[in-house]
Each structure stands twice: as structure tokens, then as C-alpha cells.
Motif scaffolding. Structure first.
Motif: not given
Ligand SMILES: Nc1ncnc2c1ncn2[C@@H]1O[C@H](COP(=O)(O)OP(=O)(O)OP(=O)(O)O)[C@@H](O)[C@H]1O
Ligand SMILES: [Mg+2]
Lengths: 285, 367
Positions: B66, B39-40, B62-63, B43, B58
Motif C-alpha cells: 500500500f 494493495a490488499a 499489504t501495508y 497481496t 499478509y
């Protein structure tokens, strides 16, 4: 319907000292007579129990039977002024303990309840106390000092059929007992204050057959010095343990009333009301 | 004759043969970690490729990526129910984190700012005869610590019994009223206590100032501060205590009363012990409410730079006042003293809580 009253006194059996296996209890505390006259009880606006007239002679065991929700517990709670603790609860009529109205103005509920003990449908031991402290709690809470505490604990737990199971765990918290053990602890706790009347609301509904048998023996045994009123759904238990039986019934939308009251043997063999017979033999809606 | 294999009990296996059932161990975290990394990365690529920018954005993106990826992966492997379960688990964990993180940041910030000002003299010396330009190696908060301990202690001594009695009254009023009568007074009391808990702290200080300091000619003192603080503490203890008393099972009350116990013994010996840890919490919450109060102290204890051990006479300092007064000076040593004062106050309250917790759960018998 049998009117409770003078004719009942005649059929009263001799206080049963015979079946005590020689362990005659000291007649230090004499049992009391309890009489309900025209008792009515309400919750809010709804009338739950109406026109109950029952005379429970000293040293007798009276069974109250009837379908669920007909007001047996409510009536029982009227007998030791627990009913009035529910917000919105009202009642009418008299309850006489040895001829004295327990609802008379100026009579003290706490003092009366010391003589009229109660065992509840659900076990409710004090969780902050040990098993031993629970047995003695009634005495401590009422401010009565006891000489030989260990003896009181042993004899009362013995009467409740719990002594052998817990004699090595008296210092453990009451919450560590099983449900049935807790109920027997509550019975021991009620017996510890030597009540003159003991009201039992389905005391055996959480118990196994052997504990039930032990409790029934205890009831027979204490009935020389204690008047017992027991609510039960177990017909065999009622016929085994009681001298008198009252059958409560509430018709749809009607308050609960006493349909039949008399010596247990007669109620079970030759009931006056066909509904009693139907109920006892399980032919009931 | 038909065989009845189902009735034959299985051969007892050696206990070691059966693998023990365990809750998912650390290896269960591997997959989420991989997904999080993915995910990181995704993103990050998106941020590089588009006009999106900013660290905060960011993290947030990302959260959510995820959560979406994790849910999709779980649904694919274990089905919808498990997918929802993971999403809610992550959401709840996030909420928990969101409450803890600011708290941790505050505490950490105060610690880093205040630790420098803490030295031996900070606990031993007062600010009497210390000028604003003196270095941190001189002067301290001894007088303020004494003031806070005495004022909060006195306030707790006043408000705890009153608050607990009020709590018992509010929860038991129905039992005390004559049968059939409505407990009117208890409703009024509850309303007043609720109103009291809304009093701004400065008003409590003003009230004690006009009534106690001025009208009764008592002058400024630690006791006046304690009175103002107890006004603030009382409603917290009373209402929290009431709620705690109310959740004691009704069966216990009935059991005790049916044994012939008077109501007061029932409350004292059965209900309050059953509610014990909750009642301790009520008092702790009350202390927490007042320990950091500054406004009511301004008009009651007034504040001082010298040690005054007598809470019944004369102006007194307190840690919140100390921090407030030091911070108003621009000198770096003064600012660092202020932070150190705040740190000591936090430490003091924390110690008190821990102590109360230990006392409250002490000797708990059974469930
Ligand atoms: N606190 C209460 N408030 C309002 N109604 C109540 C309350 N307690 C009981 N009742 C009602 O009173 C009636 C009688 O209840 P009670 O508990 O006396 O029945 P019971 O004969 O003991 O039944 P069971 O055999 O199931 O214990 C029921 O209809 C019940 O709904
Ligand atoms: Mg019932």
C-alpha cells in the motif's frame, strides 16, 4: 573624551518642569543620581564592556547609543544587577545609587531593583496575569500594598499611552495584546512601582510612531522624578528625548568603551571624536 | 496615456461568490482507500499464487505494498515532494497507531475480563469471611479501594511538596547561588534524584520495611506503604518538574526580578503559575508511577482481607495487592474478582488523570 564629573554638573539643565503642559507630577519620589565608575563586564572570559565612567544626575535622561553588539544592554544590566544573573557573568567597578554602592556586600539586590526599574528590549508581560494585574504586579511582587488600585492602573497605563486601548479589557490576559501593546504594558508595569531610576533597553523598537511619541512624552514627563537611561538605535529619538548622550563603541576584538559622553546637543552638533560624528550621520561600517 | 489596470482594485465580489477554502474533506480519503483495496487484492493474489501464507505476514505485506503504491500514485500525479509527504504522513500515522493499539488492547482486555466481576457488592464488601469458592455475588474490593486511595493519597501528599520544592531548587539553583559561584550542591542533588529514580520498587519497600516497620517499631500500615511509594514518586515529580520549570521563558524571571521581587516571590507568583499545567503533569506522572506498584506494598501494608480505614495503624489492602492475591487462587470467581480489581484500579487512575488535567488547564490565561 569628556570626563564625566564636576564639569557636567555645571551644564546640567534645570529639571524640566516646563514641558509638562501644566500636569506637573507630584515630586513625591525624588529622582536618584546614578554613577558608574570604572565598570567592566565579562561573559565568561571575554571582556564585553571596559572602563565605563558615566554620571547620570538626578532627573536627567541619558541616551546610550552605539552599534549593535557593543555592550549597551550589558552595561545597562550592570546598573541594576541583572548582569550577575547570567551564568558566567562577572564584573568589576562600582555603581553608585545616590552615592551608595549597589554592589556593596550586604546590599540587597531586590530592594535596589525596586528603585532601579528596567524595561527590556523584548516585551515580557506575565502571561498568567490579566492586563490590570500586570500593571500592579510589581507592587504585589515586592509586597507593597496599594490603596486605590484602579487609579494606579489608569494613571500608569495612561503614562504608557495604552489606557484608551485597553480600558475595557483590563481583565483579559496580557498575552492577548499585540507586541507593541505588550511593550507599553511593560512600561506601565515598570512605572507602577515608582522607581527612582528607569533603565530602558530599546523600549520603542517594537512600537509604531505614535506610540513612540507617547513614550517619549512620558519619558520627558517622568524625568522630573525619575532618572532615565535609555538605549536606542534611533538618533532622532536620542536627540529629542535625552539630556546627555553616551556613545559606546567596540573595536574589532576589543571590549565596548565610551567614546563620547556629554550633553546631547553638544554630542550631536560638535562631537569631540570623529567616530561619533560618523556614527550619528550614518557613515559607519 | 498608458492604462494602469494593475492599480485598479478588483471589484468587490460577494462573499458567497468566493468558494471557502477548506482543509481536504472526507473525499480526500477515497483515493487512498481504493489504493489500499488494490494493495490488499494484489497481496492476496500473491499469497494465493505463491507459498506465502499467514495472516500476520499478509497484513504486513499489504501495508508495505500500500505504501509503495500510494507513493507511486502520488509521485505520478503530484510530484516527488508530495510523494514523500504522503509516505512520511503514513509512517507517522502508523507510529501513532502502534502506540495506541497496544494500550487500547490492554484496556479493552481488562474491561472485558473485569466487567463480569463488577457488581454492587464489589464496591461495598470486603473479602473478610468470604472463602475462595464463594460466588462473585459475595465479597468485594471495598477494603482494597480504601487502601489504594489512602496510600496513594498520602504518598502524593508527601512527595508532591518535596518533589516540587526539589524541582524549583534544581531549576533555580543558579539564581540562588552567590554571584560567580558554581551551584555545586544542585549537581549533587540532581545526581541523587536521578539515582533515586532508578531504585527498584522492591528496594524502596525493603528500605521502609527495615527502617520504618522494624527499626522504628511502627509495624505494617498504610502509612508505611505510602512512605515507600513516596520514595518512588519523588524523583519523577522532581525531575519532570525541573524540566517544566526550565522551559519557562527566562524573560519572565528577569522581568519579575527587575521589578524588585525577591526570588521566592518570583518563583511562587510568576514562574510556578506559568509552568502550572506542566507541574500538574509532573505530579500526575508521579501518581501514575506509584498507583499500580505492588512490590513495595508487600512489605509495608502487607495486605488484608478486612476493611481498615485507618492508614496509620494495622495492615491494609490495596488494589494491586488485591488483584495479585485473588489471581493466585484457581477458583473462577476469584480470578474474576482479580480482573475486576485491575479494572477498578485503571478506572481510578484514569479519573485522577482527567481530574488533574481539568484542574491544570483550568483558568489558563492567554498564550
Ligand atoms: N549571555 C551572553 N553570553 C555570552 N556573550 C554574550 C551574552 N550576551 C551578550 N553577549 C555578547 O556581549 C556583547 C554585547 O552584547 P549586548 O547585548 O550588550 O549588545 P548591545 O550593544 O545591546 O547590542 P544590540 O544593539 O544589538 O542590542 C555581544 O558581543 C554579545 O555577543
Ligand atoms: Mg541590546
Amino acid at each position: 573624551m569628556t570626563a564625566p564629573g564636576d564639569d557636567l554638573q555645571i551644564t546640567l539643565p534645570e529639571p524640566s518642569t516646563a514641558n509638562l503642559n501644566g500636569r506637573a507630577t507630584r515630586p513625591a519620589v525624588e529622582a536618584s543620581a546614578l554613577e558608574a565608575r570604572d565598570v567592566k563586564a565579562w561573559f565568561g572570559r571575554s571582556l564585553i564592556v571596559a572602563d565605563v565612567n558615566l554620571a547620570m544626575p538626578p532627573g536627567s535622561v541619558t541616551a546610550i547609543i552605539g552599534p549593535s553588539g557593543c555592550g549597551k544592554s550589558t552595561f545597562l544590566r550592570v546598573l541594576n544587577r541583572m548582569h550577575e544573573l547570567t551564568p558566567g557573568a562577572r564584573l568589576a567597578g562600582d555603581v553608585l545609587l545616590d552615592g551608595q554602592d549597589i554592589y556593596a556586600t550586604g546590599s540587597r539586590p531586590a530592594r535596589m531593583r525596586l528603585q532601579v526599574g528596567m524595561v527590556f528590549q523584548k516585551p515580557n508581560p506575565f502571561p498568567t496575569m490579566t492586563i490590570g494585574e500586570n500593571v500592579l504586579s510589581g507592587l504585589r511582587l515586592a509586597g507593597i500594598s496599594v490603596g486605590d488600585k484602579a487609579q494606579v492602573v489608569e494613571s500608569r497605563l495612561g503614562q504608557a499611552g495604552l489606557w484608551t486601548e485597553v480600558k475595557d479589557r483590563l481583565r483579559e490576559p496580557a498575552g492577548s495584546l499585540s507586541g507593541g501593546q505588550q511593550q507599553r504594558l511593560c512600561i506601565a508595569r515598570s512605572l507602577a512601582v515608582s522607581p527612582k531610576v528607569l533603565l530602558m533597553d530599546e523600549p520603542c523598537s517594537a512600537l509604531d510612531p505614535s506610540s513612540t511619541k507617547r513614550i517619549e512624552e512620558t519619558i520627558r514627563q517622568i524625568s522630573t522624578s525619575v532618572t532615565v537611561v535609555i538605549v536606542t538605535h534611533n538618533m532622532q529619538q536620542a536627540s529629542r528625548v535625552s539630556d546627555y548622550t553616551a556613545f559606546f563603541l567596540a573595536d574589532q576584538g576589543d571590549p565596548g568603551r565610551v567614546v563620547e559622553f556629554g550633553p546631547t546637543r553638544e554630542v550631536f552638533s560638535t562631537p569631540n571624536d570623529p567616530r561619533t560624528e560618523d556614527y550619528i550621520h550614518g557613515r559607519f561600517g | 496615456m498608458t492604462a494602469v489596470p494593475v492599480l485598479v482594485p478588483p471589484l468587490p465580489t460577494r462573499p458567497s461568490a468566493e468558494p471557502r477554502r477548506l482543509r481536504p474533506g472526507p473525499e480526500a480519503l477515497v483515493r487512498p482507500t481504493v489504493i489500499f483495496a488494490a494493495a490488499a487484492a494484489v497481496t492476496g493474489l500473491a499469497f494465493l499464487a505463491t507459498a506465502l501464507s499467514g495472516t500476520f505476514g499478509y497484513v504486513v505485506c499489504t501495508y508495505f505494498v500500500f505504501v509503495a503504491l500510494f507513493a507511486w500514485d502520488t509521485v505520478r500525479r503530484e510530484g516527488r515532494t508530495a510523494g514523500w509527504d504522503r509516505v512520511v504522513t503514513v509512517a507517522v500515522a502508523t507510529c501513532g497507531l502502534c502506540t495506541i493499539v497496544p494500550l487500547a488492547i490492554i484496556v479493552l482486555y481488562v474491561v472485558t475480563k473485569g466487567i463480569g466481576g463488577l457488581s454492587g457488592n464489589f464496591f461495598k464488601q470486603s473479602m473478610a469471611s468470604v472463602g475462595p469458592l464463594d460466588p462473585s455475588s459475595q465479597g468485594g474490593a471495598y477494603h482494597a479501594i480504601i487502601g489504594t486511595v489512602e496510600q496513594v493519597g498520602l504518598a502524593a501528599m508527601i512527595a508532591t511538596p518535596l518533589g516540587l520544592l526539589t524541582a524549583v531548587y534544581l531549576s533555580e539553583a543558579e539564581g540562588m547561588a552567590r554571584p560567580g559561584k558554581k551551584p555545586r550542591l544542585s549537581r549533587t542533588v540532581r545526581l541523587l534524584v536521578d539515582a533515586m529514580s532508578g531504585i527498584p520498587s522492591i528496594v524502596a519497600g525493603l528500605f521502609i520495611y527495615t527502617m520504618f516497620v522494624i527499626k522504628l517499631h511502627q509495624g505494617y500500615s498504610g502509612l508505611a506503604a505510602a512512605l515507600a511509594l513516596s520514595v518512588l514518586m519523588l524523583p519523577t515529580v522532581a525531575r519532570t518538574g525541573e524540566e517544566v520549570m526550565r522551559i519557562v521563558p527566562g524573560g519572565l524571571r528577569e522581568a519579575s526580578l527587575a521589578l524588585g521581587a525577591p526570588l521566592w516571590r518570583t518563583v511562587l507568583r510568576v514562574l510556578m503559575p506559568a509552568a502550572r499545567s506542566g507541574l500538574v503533569t509532573a505530579v500526575v506522572l508521579g501518581v501514575a508511577r506509584i498507583a499500580g506498584e505492588t512490590a513495595p506494598l508487600l512489605m509495608t501494608a502487607l495486605g488484608s482481607d478486612a476493611v481498615n480505614k485507618n492508614p496509620f495503624h494495622g495492615v491494609q489492602s490495596a488494589l494491586p495487592l488485591f488483584a495479585f492475591q485473588r489471581m493466585r487462587n484457581a477458583a473462577p470467581s476469584e480470578i474474576s474478582r482479580g480482573w475486576a480489581g485491575a479494572l477498578v484500579l485503571i478506572a481510578l487512575v484514569l479519573t485522577l488523570f482527567t481530574l488533574a488535567r481539568v484542574l491544570g488547564s483550568h483558568k489558563r490565561k492567554g498564550a
